[in-house]
Write an enzyme that holds these catalytic residues in place. Structure first.
Site, PDB file in Angstrom:
ATOM      1  N   ASN A  39      -0.493  18.031  38.574  1.00 12.09           N
ATOM      2  CA  ASN A  39      -1.168  18.624  37.414  1.00 12.09           C
ATOM      3  C   ASN A  39      -2.331  19.516  37.885  1.00 12.09           C
ATOM      4  O   ASN A  39      -3.164  19.092  38.694  1.00 12.09           O
ATOM      5  CB  ASN A  39      -1.693  17.513  36.499  1.00 12.09           C
ATOM      6  N   ASP A  40      -2.345  20.740  37.373  1.00 10.95           N
ATOM      7  CA  ASP A  40      -3.410  21.672  37.774  1.00 10.95           C
ATOM      8  C   ASP A  40      -4.774  21.250  37.241  1.00 10.95           C
ATOM      9  O   ASP A  40      -5.805  21.729  37.728  1.00 10.95           O
ATOM     10  CB  ASP A  40      -3.076  23.082  37.267  1.00 10.95           C
ATOM     11  N   HIS A  50       6.829  23.338  25.684  1.00 10.26           N
ATOM     12  CA  HIS A  50       7.905  23.179  26.656  1.00 10.26           C
ATOM     13  C   HIS A  50       8.134  21.682  26.885  1.00 10.26           C
ATOM     14  O   HIS A  50       7.179  20.937  27.135  1.00 10.26           O
ATOM     15  CB  HIS A  50       7.547  23.859  27.981  1.00 10.26           C
ATOM     16  N   GLU A  93      -8.863  -0.084  11.336  1.00 14.01           N
ATOM     17  CA  GLU A  93      -8.136  -0.126  12.612  1.00 14.01           C
ATOM     18  C   GLU A  93      -9.079  -0.007  13.806  1.00 14.01           C
ATOM     19  O   GLU A  93      -8.869  -0.622  14.839  1.00 14.01           O
ATOM     20  CB  GLU A  93      -7.088   0.994  12.683  1.00 14.01           C
ATOM     21  N   HIS A 130       8.198  18.336  28.272  1.00 12.45           N
ATOM     22  CA  HIS A 130       7.666  17.801  29.520  1.00 12.45           C
ATOM     23  C   HIS A 130       6.944  16.478  29.265  1.00 12.45           C
ATOM     24  O   HIS A 130       6.601  16.140  28.135  1.00 12.45           O
ATOM     25  CB  HIS A 130       6.687  18.792  30.168  1.00 12.45           C
ATOM     26  N   GLN A 137       4.319  13.384  31.612  1.00 12.90           N
ATOM     27  CA  GLN A 137       3.332  13.278  32.675  1.00 12.90           C
ATOM     28  C   GLN A 137       3.473  11.947  33.393  1.00 12.90           C
ATOM     29  O   GLN A 137       4.075  10.999  32.878  1.00 12.90           O
ATOM     30  CB  GLN A 137       1.915  13.399  32.110  1.00 12.90           C
ATOM     31  N   CYS A 197       7.633  27.267  32.072  1.00  9.96           N
ATOM     32  CA  CYS A 197       8.964  27.839  32.219  1.00  9.96           C
ATOM     33  C   CYS A 197       9.218  28.279  33.671  1.00  9.96           C
ATOM     34  O   CYS A 197       8.266  28.627  34.396  1.00  9.96           O
ATOM     35  CB  CYS A 197       9.133  29.043  31.284  1.00  9.96           C
ATOM     36  N   ARG A 242       0.807  -1.234   0.000  1.00 12.63           N
ATOM     37  CA  ARG A 242       0.000   0.000   0.000  1.00 12.63           C
ATOM     38  C   ARG A 242       0.835   1.276   0.000  1.00 12.63           C
ATOM     39  O   ARG A 242       0.297   2.374  -0.190  1.00 12.63           O
ATOM     40  CB  ARG A 242      -0.930   0.010   1.230  1.00 12.63           C
ATOM     41  N   CYS A 265      -0.388  17.559  22.444  1.00  9.92           N
ATOM     42  CA  CYS A 265       0.375  18.305  23.446  1.00  9.92           C
ATOM     43  C   CYS A 265       0.030  19.788  23.338  1.00  9.92           C
ATOM     44  O   CYS A 265       0.169  20.391  22.271  1.00  9.92           O
ATOM     45  CB  CYS A 265       1.871  18.095  23.228  1.00  9.92           C
ATOM     46  N   SER A 266      -0.401  20.383  24.441  1.00  8.07           N
ATOM     47  CA  SER A 266      -0.883  21.762  24.413  1.00  8.07           C
ATOM     48  C   SER A 266       0.206  22.792  24.712  1.00  8.07           C
ATOM     49  O   SER A 266      -0.037  23.989  24.622  1.00  8.07           O
ATOM     50  CB  SER A 266      -2.025  21.936  25.423  1.00  8.07           C
ATOM     51  N   ASN A 277       3.710  13.002  25.729  1.00  7.48           N
ATOM     52  CA  ASN A 277       3.093  13.336  24.445  1.00  7.48           C
ATOM     53  C   ASN A 277       3.881  14.493  23.858  1.00  7.48           C
ATOM     54  O   ASN A 277       3.897  15.578  24.425  1.00  7.48           O
ATOM     55  CB  ASN A 277       1.624  13.743  24.617  1.00  7.48           C
ATOM     56  N   CYS A 283       4.824  31.035  28.705  1.00  5.01           N
ATOM     57  CA  CYS A 283       4.745  29.584  28.921  1.00  5.01           C
ATOM     58  C   CYS A 283       4.496  29.277  30.391  1.00  5.01           C
ATOM     59  O   CYS A 283       5.243  29.729  31.260  1.00  5.01           O
ATOM     60  CB  CYS A 283       6.037  28.911  28.450  1.00  5.01           C
ATOM     61  N   LYS A 289      -0.019   8.862   9.936  1.00  2.00           N
ATOM     62  CA  LYS A 289      -0.760   7.616   9.877  1.00  2.00           C
ATOM     63  C   LYS A 289      -2.043   7.792  10.679  1.00  2.00           C
ATOM     64  O   LYS A 289      -2.017   8.229  11.826  1.00  2.00           O
ATOM     65  CB  LYS A 289       0.081   6.483  10.486  1.00  2.00           C
ATOM     66  N   PHE A 290      -3.184   7.483  10.051  1.00  2.22           N
ATOM     67  CA  PHE A 290      -4.466   7.591  10.740  1.00  2.22           C
ATOM     68  C   PHE A 290      -4.910   6.209  11.212  1.00  2.22           C
ATOM     69  O   PHE A 290      -4.797   5.230  10.484  1.00  2.22           O
ATOM     70  CB  PHE A 290      -5.530   8.183   9.811  1.00  2.22           C
ATOM     71  N   HIS A 300      13.126  26.153  27.465  1.00  5.36           N
ATOM     72  CA  HIS A 300      11.892  25.969  26.704  1.00  5.36           C
ATOM     73  C   HIS A 300      12.129  25.274  25.362  1.00  5.36           C
ATOM     74  O   HIS A 300      11.220  24.639  24.822  1.00  5.36           O
ATOM     75  CB  HIS A 300      11.261  27.354  26.479  1.00  5.36           C
TER      76      HIS A 300
END
Length: 347
Positions: free
Chosen positions: A76-77, A164, A317, A166, A168, A54, A27, A160-161, A153, A51, A311-312, A113
């Site tokens: 985590n807040d 910086h 899947e 990091h 978890q 930071c 494919r 990832c939001s 992530n 950030c 890749k989806f 950062h």
């Protein structure tokens, strides 16, 4: 392996989860007219006043970061799990639910950062591993915490939001589903052979030398035979140890070295800050002995054809079982050919 497996459909078994994956190498010839992603921004400052990770900056939850110079962790807040949850369960016919408690922490890898793992010094990555060890031991020793999941992530494409560098840690009461899948297969092999299934797997992979990417005295990095994601990899210690806390100082140094080397190769595939989700699977912290466990770290990166084509995991899947296009051997050949020097440092 049959030679036609390089260009014809076949299935491979994941010996850790017991699940199958469909491989369809033919494919890769299909044209792509689908969605493309924005390239990851790599030109970041060492310090970003906006950030919330930071040093000395305020966080979204109202706390203030210290002027940290080493890896730094905090609650985590916006935790997905909370520690003081009343134990309750619900059953109504075919409807079931139960309360879940835990602790979620954020681990900042560096005060800089702009410094992702491939751009950090090995000594700084050793500090990250030391903090992972500390958190695993401290969280795992708390009453009601039976599993500690360390993960990262990386990149907006992986949700990832904040850029910086990091990761978890989610520590919780119940042992998660993916870990449960592995426990059964790890135990079955241990009880039958008196050895970790990953001990035997590493031995076979080193003999074949088809999917090994990196190796040092204490660790190997490879593309698993059963890999789902295009450039999925795994880092494993050669010595069977159940959790990260049991690493010697020499092993910790070797782990840091191979972490840096592998993430450099990732960035060099498409000359971009390569996105992925990475996680460490290790023995539960439920107070039981787990002689079958052999800790390992997996990387699941989504990019397939370029820095902007992913890749989806959809359709087949979602409704049948995982599928990949390029074989694990083809991916290994690509990654082994890449420079060990980060692309940003090359002329």
């Amino acid at each position: 392996m049959p030679t036609n497996f390089n260009d014809s459909p076949h299935r491979r078994l994941n010996i850790l989860t017991g699940e199958w994956i469909l491989v369809s190498p033919h494919r890769t010839k299909r044209p792509w007219q689908g969605k493309t992603e924005k390239s990851t921004v790599t030109d970041l400052p060492a310090y970003d006043p906006s950030c919330y990770l930071c040093p000395t900056n305020g966080r979204m939850g109202g706390g203030i970061n210290p002027d940290y110079q080493k890896p730094f962790s905090f609650i985590n807040d916006f935790s997905a799990l909370l520690p003081d949850v009343k134990e309750e369960s619900y059953e109504n016919g075919l409807l079931y639910a139960e309360s879940e408690s835990g602790i979620c922490k954020v681990v900042c890898f560096s005060p800089d950062h702009s410094k992702t793992l491939p751009l950090m010094n090995v000594s700084d990555i050793v500090d990250v591993i030391s903090l992972w060890q500390k958190e695993y031991m401290e969280l795992g020793s708390k009453e009601g915490i039976n599993h500690v999941q360390i993960f990262e992530n990386k990149g907006s494409i992986m949700g990832c939001s904040n850029p910086h560098p990091h990761g978890q840690i989610w520590a919780q009461n119940k042992i998660p589903q993916e870990v449960h899948k592995k426990i059964g297969n790890l135990k079955a092999h241990w009880e039958k052979h008196g050895r970790s299934i990953l001990e035997d797997y590493i031995e076979q992979e080193l003999k074949l030398d088809e999917r090994i990417l990196l190796e040092n005295e204490h660790f190997v990095a490879l593309i698993p035979y059963w890999a789902v994601w295009p450039y999925e990899t795994m880092i494993l210690p050669k010595r069977k140890i159940a959790n990260i806390a049991l690493l010697t100082e020499d092993e910790k140094q070797a782990y840091a070295e191979i972490l840096k080397q592998l993430t450099v190769k990732y960035d060099n595939i498409f000359n971009t800050s390569f996105p992925y989700s990475a996680g460490i699977h290790q023995a539960p912290t439920d107070g039981q002995e787990h002689p079958e466990w052999h800790f390992h770290m997996s990387f699941y990166p989504p990019l397939l054809r370029s820095a902007t084509v992913k890749k989806f995991m959809v359709g087949y899947e979602m409704f049948a079982n995982p599928q990949r296009d390029i074989t694990a051997e083809q991916a290994a050949e690509t990654m082994k050919s890449l420079s060990d020097l980060h692309y940003s440092l090359l002329d």
